[in-house]
Write an enzyme that holds these catalytic residues in place. Structure first.
Site, PDB file in Angstrom:
ATOM      1  N   ILE A  12       0.747  -1.009   0.315  1.00 50.69           N
ATOM      2  CA  ILE A  12      -0.265   0.022  -0.403  1.00 50.69           C
ATOM      3  C   ILE A  12       1.380   1.361   0.321  1.00 50.69           C
ATOM      4  CG2 ILE A  12      -2.410   0.726   0.673  1.00 50.69           C
ATOM      5  CD1 ILE A  12      -2.089  -1.749   2.361  1.00 50.69           C
ATOM      6  N   THR A 117      -6.983  -1.072  11.036  1.00 51.60           N
ATOM      7  CA  THR A 117      -7.627  -2.297   9.503  1.00 51.60           C
ATOM      8  C   THR A 117      -9.153  -2.283  10.657  1.00 51.60           C
ATOM      9  OG1 THR A 117      -7.327  -4.116   9.526  1.00 51.60           O
ATOM     10  CG2 THR A 117      -5.620  -3.187  11.285  1.00 51.60           C
ATOM     11  N   TYR A 141      -2.556  -8.582  15.373  1.00 52.71           N
ATOM     12  CA  TYR A 141      -2.311  -7.847  14.956  1.00 52.71           C
ATOM     13  C   TYR A 141      -3.913  -6.858  14.649  1.00 52.71           C
ATOM     14  CZ  TYR A 141      -3.201  -5.917   9.836  1.00 52.71           C
ATOM     15  OH  TYR A 141      -3.095  -4.287   8.901  1.00 52.71           O
TER      16      TYR A 141
END
Ligand code: UDP
Length: 325
Positions: A12, A117, A141
């Site tokens: 990204i 996220t 994560y």
């Protein structure tokens, strides 16, 4: 603008660097090249090789560059790996992120666009997912990203940091120059395309007994160019806080494989495998806030367009960046 961008050699980050350079911004990439690729850093940007897990390199770079704003991508980003090794995720994503925050505070840079996220929400009770849902991550994560959001939010109150949290759904697709190349590759679309390229015999489907119409997990696949554009909009405007970035439409693993079959013309064998720990059944974005506040709208929302762009890049780079001239 002069932008310090961490993680510009990753997927990204490379595309965001490309688009920022196209718009005439000056970009300094800070990256340890551990998982990214030197070839993925746009040559118009300046690359500083350094690791966020050490406090000094980022602080010195920030002081030397004096950027107008920071865009922070550099992090580990695999749900499955984070379940295997939580500490690795907290050391890099939280520890490294805090060194970056400390460098911001030290240098007086206020604006930071943080690559967050949808995994910070965990398993949502309702779909589509809006920014006001409770954040209860189900894997390290997502937890590591939430922890850095929290630190940034407190320093927003205390010392006027202006953080934007861009909570991505599933990044995919490619530009002509930059695409997805992870080692090992764990993401669905590149793994399916590897089968079409003849590099692997079949794609594993991680679970076909989820509570979804065809039993496979549903995700919201968002084109990398649309994601990158949201960063630029967030940089250009006086905004802070969270924004979900997805198309608002979910596709199952099975539907993604079918789209890949159609685009590539290959029949792509699959093998049904056990569920992957940490995977929620369905994640679909409610991205109205990004549309309303940032003026953002996905340009490449069609799954087949996304797959076609990824397929074109993988055909041109069958060995990823390693095979680049
Ligand atoms: N997946 C799969 N086979 C693969 C890779 C992924 O079935 O080879 C599934 C995975 O279990 C998840 C979805 O595809 O339900 C998207 O996974 P990916 O790793 O691309 O992104 P994530 O949602 O984990 O960020």
């Amino acid at each position: 603008m002069k932008i310090l961008l961490t993680g510009g050699s990753g997927y990204i980050g490379s595309v965001t660097t490309e688009l920022l350079c196209n718009d005439g911004h000056e970009v300094v990439v800070f990256d340890n090249l551990e998982r990214g690729h030197r070839e993925a850093v746009d040559p118009r940007a300046r690359l500083v090789v350094g690791d966020l897990r050490e406090p000094r390199p980022i602080r010195e770079t920030m002081q030397a560059v004096q950027p107008d704003a920071v865009v922070h991508f550099a992090a580990y980003a695999l749900v499955g790996e984070s379940m295997q090794n939580p500490l690795q995720y907290f050391e890099n994503n939280v520890g490294g992120g805090l060194h970056l925050l400390s460098a911001l505070l030290h240098t007086g840079v206020k604006k930071i666009i943080f690559s967050s996220t949808c995994a910070t929400y965990g398993e949502p009770a309702v779909l589509p997912m809006t920014e006001d849902l409770p954040q209860r991550p189900t894997n390290p994560y997502g937890e590591s990203k939430l922890m850095l959001e929290t630190a940034l939010r407190w320093e927003q109150q205390r010392r006027g940091i202006q953080p934007v949290f861009l909570r991505y759904f599933n990044a995919c697709g490619a530009t002509e120059k930059y695409g997805e190349d992870h080692e090992p590759e764990t993401h669905l679309i590149p793994n399916v395309l590897k089968v079409a390229l003849g590099q692997t015999p079949a794609v594993p489907v991680f679970g076909d007994d989820y509570p979804t119409p065809d039993g496979t997990c549903i995700r919201d696949y968002i084109h990398i160019v649309d994601l990158a554009r949201a960063h630029i909009l967030a940089l250009e405007q006086d905004v802070t806080g969270p924004f979900n970035l997805g198309t608002g439409t979910g596709f199952s693993v099975q539907q993604v494989i079918d789209a890949c079959r159609e685009v590539t013309g290959h029949d792509i064998p699959v093998h049904i495998s056990p569920r992957r720990p940490g995977d929620p059944p369905s994640l679909v974005a409610g991205a109205e806030k990004a549309k309303r506040v940032l003026g953002w709208a996905p340009q490449f929302a069609e799954l087949k367009t996304i797959v076609r762009h990824a397929w074109e890049w993988h055909q041109a780079h069958p060995q990823g960046y390693a095979g680049r001239e």
